[in-house]
Scaffold this motif. Structure first.
Motif, PDB file in Angstrom:
ATOM      1  N   UNK A 143       0.823  -1.204   0.000  1.00 52.98           N
ATOM      2  CA  UNK A 143       0.000   0.000   0.000  1.00 52.98           C
ATOM      3  C   UNK A 143       0.860   1.258   0.000  1.00 52.98           C
ATOM      4  N   UNK A 144       1.932   1.246   0.788  1.00 55.17           N
ATOM      5  CA  UNK A 144       2.818   2.418   0.868  1.00 55.17           C
ATOM      6  C   UNK A 144       3.551   2.635  -0.447  1.00 55.17           C
ATOM      7  N   UNK A 145       3.995   1.539  -1.077  1.00 54.21           N
ATOM      8  CA  UNK A 145       4.712   1.666  -2.345  1.00 54.21           C
ATOM      9  C   UNK A 145       3.834   2.335  -3.391  1.00 54.21           C
ATOM     10  N   UNK A 146       2.571   1.971  -3.427  1.00 54.46           N
ATOM     11  CA  UNK A 146       1.653   2.600  -4.382  1.00 54.46           C
ATOM     12  C   UNK A 146       1.532   4.092  -4.107  1.00 54.46           C
ATOM     13  N   UNK A 147       1.459   4.450  -2.826  1.00 51.05           N
ATOM     14  CA  UNK A 147       1.337   5.861  -2.465  1.00 51.05           C
ATOM     15  C   UNK A 147       2.602   6.635  -2.822  1.00 51.05           C
ATOM     16  N   UNK A 148       3.760   6.070  -2.547  1.00 57.05           N
ATOM     17  CA  UNK A 148       5.019   6.742  -2.889  1.00 57.05           C
ATOM     18  C   UNK A 148       5.143   6.901  -4.402  1.00 57.05           C
ATOM     19  N   UNK A 149       4.716   5.867  -5.149  1.00 61.48           N
ATOM     20  CA  UNK A 149       4.772   5.955  -6.602  1.00 61.48           C
ATOM     21  C   UNK A 149       3.877   7.061  -7.138  1.00 61.48           C
ATOM     22  N   UNK A 150       2.678   7.180  -6.582  1.00 63.09           N
ATOM     23  CA  UNK A 150       1.772   8.249  -7.012  1.00 63.09           C
ATOM     24  C   UNK A 150       2.352   9.622  -6.707  1.00 63.09           C
ATOM     25  N   UNK A 151       3.208   9.698  -5.682  1.00 70.08           N
ATOM     26  CA  UNK A 151       3.825  10.976  -5.311  1.00 70.08           C
ATOM     27  C   UNK A 151       5.029  11.310  -6.185  1.00 70.08           C
ATOM     28  N   UNK A 152       5.430  10.370  -7.049  1.00 70.32           N
ATOM     29  CA  UNK A 152       6.504  10.665  -7.985  1.00 70.32           C
ATOM     30  C   UNK A 152       7.796   9.909  -7.771  1.00 70.32           C
ATOM     31  N   UNK A 153       7.878   9.085  -6.737  1.00 67.00           N
ATOM     32  CA  UNK A 153       9.111   8.344  -6.463  1.00 67.00           C
ATOM     33  C   UNK A 153       9.367   7.305  -7.548  1.00 67.00           C
ATOM     34  N   UNK A 154      10.649   7.138  -7.888  1.00 68.73           N
ATOM     35  CA  UNK A 154      11.048   6.134  -8.870  1.00 68.73           C
ATOM     36  C   UNK A 154      11.514   4.849  -8.212  1.00 68.73           C
ATOM     37  N   UNK A 155      11.829   4.919  -6.910  1.00 72.19           N
ATOM     38  CA  UNK A 155      12.381   3.744  -6.221  1.00 72.19           C
ATOM     39  C   UNK A 155      12.022   3.804  -4.750  1.00 72.19           C
ATOM     40  N   UNK A 156      11.987   2.625  -4.134  1.00 80.28           N
ATOM     41  CA  UNK A 156      11.699   2.532  -2.706  1.00 80.28           C
ATOM     42  C   UNK A 156      12.684   1.542  -2.085  1.00 80.28           C
ATOM     43  N   UNK A 157      13.669   2.057  -1.367  1.00 81.54           N
ATOM     44  CA  UNK A 157      14.658   1.222  -0.694  1.00 81.54           C
ATOM     45  C   UNK A 157      14.069   0.743   0.629  1.00 81.54           C
ATOM     46  N   UNK A 158      14.104  -0.562   0.840  1.00 83.51           N
ATOM     47  CA  UNK A 158      13.461  -1.148   2.021  1.00 83.51           C
ATOM     48  C   UNK A 158      14.489  -1.799   2.936  1.00 83.51           C
ATOM     49  N   UNK A 159      14.115  -1.947   4.195  1.00 83.38           N
ATOM     50  CA  UNK A 159      14.963  -2.637   5.160  1.00 83.38           C
ATOM     51  C   UNK A 159      15.058  -4.108   4.779  1.00 83.38           C
ATOM     52  N   UNK A 160      16.093  -4.809   5.260  1.00 78.90           N
ATOM     53  CA  UNK A 160      16.257  -6.223   4.889  1.00 78.90           C
ATOM     54  C   UNK A 160      15.027  -7.054   5.221  1.00 78.90           C
ATOM     55  N   UNK A 161      14.749  -8.007   4.349  1.00 78.10           N
ATOM     56  CA  UNK A 161      13.610  -8.909   4.563  1.00 78.10           C
ATOM     57  C   UNK A 161      14.082 -10.324   4.897  1.00 78.10           C
ATOM     58  N   UNK A 162      15.349 -10.471   5.288  1.00 78.18           N
ATOM     59  CA  UNK A 162      15.891 -11.793   5.582  1.00 78.18           C
ATOM     60  C   UNK A 162      15.133 -12.470   6.731  1.00 78.18           C
ATOM     61  N   UNK A 163      15.175 -13.803   6.718  1.00 78.79           N
ATOM     62  CA  UNK A 163      14.524 -14.589   7.764  1.00 78.79           C
ATOM     63  C   UNK A 163      15.143 -14.308   9.122  1.00 78.79           C
ATOM     64  N   UNK A 164      14.289 -14.054  10.107  1.00 82.88           N
ATOM     65  CA  UNK A 164      14.733 -13.871  11.488  1.00 82.88           C
ATOM     66  C   UNK A 164      14.365 -15.125  12.281  1.00 82.88           C
ATOM     67  N   UNK A 165      13.999 -14.955  13.525  1.00 81.29           N
ATOM     68  CA  UNK A 165      13.654 -16.075  14.412  1.00 81.29           C
ATOM     69  C   UNK A 165      12.210 -15.877  14.875  1.00 81.29           C
ATOM     70  N   UNK A 166      11.227 -16.403  14.141  1.00 77.80           N
ATOM     71  CA  UNK A 166       9.818 -16.085  14.426  1.00 77.80           C
ATOM     72  C   UNK A 166       9.351 -16.458  15.820  1.00 77.80           C
ATOM     73  N   UNK A 167      10.012 -17.410  16.455  1.00 76.82           N
ATOM     74  CA  UNK A 167       9.593 -17.803  17.803  1.00 76.82           C
ATOM     75  C   UNK A 167      10.261 -16.984  18.893  1.00 76.82           C
ATOM     76  N   UNK A 168      11.157 -16.075  18.525  1.00 72.37           N
ATOM     77  CA  UNK A 168      11.874 -15.270  19.517  1.00 72.37           C
ATOM     78  C   UNK A 168      11.641 -13.785  19.249  1.00 72.37           C
ATOM     79  N   UNK A 169      10.707 -13.161  19.941  1.00 68.07           N
ATOM     80  CA  UNK A 169      10.382 -11.753  19.692  1.00 68.07           C
ATOM     81  C   UNK A 169      11.462 -10.777  20.118  1.00 68.07           C
ATOM     82  N   UNK A 170      12.524 -11.263  20.775  1.00 73.14           N
ATOM     83  CA  UNK A 170      13.607 -10.367  21.183  1.00 73.14           C
ATOM     84  C   UNK A 170      14.620 -10.155  20.057  1.00 73.14           C
ATOM     85  N   UNK A 171      14.532 -10.961  19.002  1.00 72.81           N
ATOM     86  CA  UNK A 171      15.523 -10.883  17.934  1.00 72.81           C
ATOM     87  C   UNK A 171      14.865 -10.285  16.697  1.00 72.81           C
ATOM     88  N   UNK A 172      14.779  -8.965  16.702  1.00 70.78           N
ATOM     89  CA  UNK A 172      14.060  -8.271  15.638  1.00 70.78           C
ATOM     90  C   UNK A 172      14.951  -7.396  14.777  1.00 70.78           C
TER      91      UNK A 172
END
Length: 621
Positions: A143-172
């Motif tokens: 949803x945000x990417x669509x909004x940024x695109x409508x505002x004129x952005x050509x690119x959206x750099x995102x934080x890493x999406x690598x696998x974390x530890x889903x059972x451990x909420x302290x490791x984020x």
């Protein structure tokens, strides 16, 4: 040269190096000896040779002769060494007598962004939309990417999406992943496949990971339980294609959910080997749990794909994925393919302007010798995963392609040494994979930069990063953005630097003084001088204003000759707090900050809308 020094040099350990201030440094013998014991420099049986399309093929140990080359496409033909070239980008096999080689053929240059475009950099969990589930997900990103695109952005750099530890909420932390071969399933969202997602009346300023992650995991489990036949069939196909690697990762998450701890290093001995009978029995006894984690990887993949589709509807580049420099040794990759990683050491950075005391990130990295012995398979797979649903890749700490600062387990960051990495091979692989996906490459070339790295990146068409606080001449004076080089993206800051407003008002100084428990009058005075120097570099005359001249700074950076200017969303909004304060863990709310409202609402604010119009006018690409 002593035998120790000779052995260290042969293993790629650098005894002598130069710090960011240009001063010569030397590693203690005790450190060299400890690090040397952690390395296995056994050479590869099949050499990995790199070249560029159209460049004559030369072998390091056989400069002449006629070889047989089998292209990746299956075509075989003779090749005269030193004369003939290969025009097909990819990985090919060359045979000379009884010797075989892998030929990695790169394009002349990596794909380039459209001229004079602009983009934003965001932390995915910080985003909001019209729902509130405690943090942003891939659906929020779409949803945000669509909004940024409508505002004129050509690119959206995102934080890493690598696998974390889903059972451990302290490791984020997104930069300490369990594996870079899979994605963070806690960013998966049932809304991606049209199923109900969470809504919460609470809209906290800071993410409560300890509360939000278990709630979201429960929601995802309910989604899994309710999934119909079409979803189950899609997941089954995905599972079959994922093979052993996916199965092992799902088993790791299922075992970790049962046993807890810091990862497989804490598990009973019989569960530390992914191929053991005990693991097979666990997988059979908890088949539903393993299937759940396979489903989550599929859902995450679907969500990221949807986000890139949403971005590309409006943007020339779309998402720029972020590649973290390493992984947690106790995570999935270390368990399923432990030989891929360096052991006995962690990686970080020596003291430099970004981290005056040095940095020990507490993570491991791919072992350069094992990479060569395996044909660089783990690195190729890592880049492919990162680029699977992206129009670009940002390589965090790209200096690590050429050399890594490794620290013996238990030591401080200052007690490390540089380990030479196979930079030519790694950069060639990045170029090949970027070519195949038509993705741009951004290499974070900040800190203590090895001589020649930036020139090498420019030749390959990999864009460096020019970040406002760091762009200074040899005398320490700020360099106006109009004089920055054109072979890098222009930025006001990164996730590790203060925001424009925060820097101007010394918010980072306040944080560090609070953590240290004492004021920092020298830091405050020094920042006052820096404000004046920056203002003069930007405006040329007068005294700096009391409040941050945000619009002028954003506009001036837009005037840089860079093909792409990227602004942290915090700077577009004029926020004072930064996402991460390097060198801290719990002392500062790293990776917990959220945006003050949904992206659409933020972009509609008159000052923000005026900034995006200005950027689009100056950078319509």
């Amino acid at each position: 040269m002593t035998s120790l020094h000779a052995a260290a040099k042969a293993a790629g350990l650098m005894r002598d190096w130069t710090n960011a201030a240009g001063r010569a440094q030397q590693v203690d013998d005790a450190v060299l000896e400890t690090l040397l014991a952690c390395l296995d420099p056994t050479p590869a049986d099949q050499p990995f040779v790199t070249a560029v399309v159209g460049q004559p093929i030369r072998l390091p140990d056989a400069p002449h002769g006629t070889a047989e080359v089998t292209l990746e496409s299956g075509t075989a033909r003779p090749l005269v060494l030193g004369q003939d070239a290969i025009s097909e980008v990819g990985y090919h096999r060359l045979t000379l007598g009884t010797r075989q080689y892998t030929l990695a053929i790169a394009p002349p240059r990596c794909p380039q962004p459209p001229a004079r475009g602009w983009g934003l950099a965001v932390q995915i969990p910080a985003l909001r939309d019209d729902r509130d589930s405690g943090y942003g997900t891939f659906h929020t990103l779409a949803n945000s990417a669509a909004a940024f695109g409508r505002a004129g952005a050509a690119a959206l750099a995102i934080s890493p999406t690598h696998a974390l530890f889903p059972a451990d909420p302290h490791r984020f932390s997104p930069y300490a992943p369990s594996s870079r071969l899979f994605h963070n399933v806690m960013l998966a969202d049932p809304a991606t496949i049209g199923m109900a997602s969470a809504n919460s009346d609470a809209a906290p300023e800071l993410i409560d990971w300890q509360g939000a992650l278990p709630r979201h995991l429960k929601l995802l489990r309910s989604t899994f339980d309710k999934a119909g036949d079409p979803v189950q069939e899609a997941v089954a196909t995905y599972r079959k294609e994922g093979g052993f690697a996916l199965e092992a990762h799902a088993r790791f998450d299922a075992i970790h959910a049962r046993l807890g701890g810091n990862g497989w290093l804490d598990w009973p001995a019989e569960l530390r080997d992914p191929t053991s009978d005990a693991v097979q029995r666990f997988a059979a006894d908890h088949a539903d749990d393993v299937s759940f984690y396979v489903f989550l990887q599929w859902l995450a993949d679907q969500g990221l794909a949807a986000a890139q589709r949403s971005a590309r509807k409006q943007m020339a580049v779309g998402l720029i994925a972020d590649l973290a420099v390493g992984t947690d040794r106790g995570g999935s990759h270390g368990w399923s393919s432990g030989a891929d990683l360096l052991n006995g050491v962690t990686i970080g950075a020596p003291p430099d302007p970004l981290g005056p005391d040095g940095q020990n990130w507490g993570i491991s990295a791919l072992d350069p010798y094992q990479l060569a012995r395996s044909g660089y398979r783990a690195f190729i797979d890592t880049i492919r995963t990162t680029l699977r649903h992206a129009g670009g890749i940002r390589i965090d700490h790209a200096i690590g392609l050429d050399r890594l600062w490794i620290v013996p387990d238990g030591a401080t960051a200052a007690d490390g040494a540089y380990l030479t990495m196979p930079g030519d091979a790694l950069k060639t692989i990045v170029a090949i994979e970027a070519h195949r996906t038509d993705a741009i490459v951004i290499a974070e070339d900040l800190g203590t930069v090895p001589p020649g790295l930036r020139d090498d990146l420019a030749i390959r068409g990999m864009l460096g990063m020019r970040v406002l606080p760091f762009e200074r001449d040899k005398a320490g004076a700020f360099v106006p953005p109009q004089r920055w080089d054109a072979s890098a993206v222009a930025m006001t800051g990164t996730h590790d630097t203060p925001t424009v407003s925060g820097w101007w008002h010394g918010r980072d100084i306040e944080w560090r003084a609070q953590i240290a428990g004492k004021p920092d009058p020298a830091g405050i005075e020094n920042r006052a001088g820096e404000r004046t120097a920056l203002w003069q570099a930007l405006a040329g005359v007068g005294s700096p204003p009391a409040d941050a001249p945000l619009d002028q700074i954003l506009e001036t950076v837009a005037d840089a000759p860079a093909p792409l200017a990227i602004y942290p969303l915090e700077d577009l909004l004029g926020l004072g707090e930064q996402p991460n304060l390097p060198g801290t863990t719990d002392e500062h709310p790293n990776w917990r900050r959220r945006m003050p409202a949904a992206t659409d609402a933020l972009l509609a604010r008159p000052p923000v809308a005026a900034r995006t119009r200005m950027l689009t006018t100056k950078r319509p690409g």
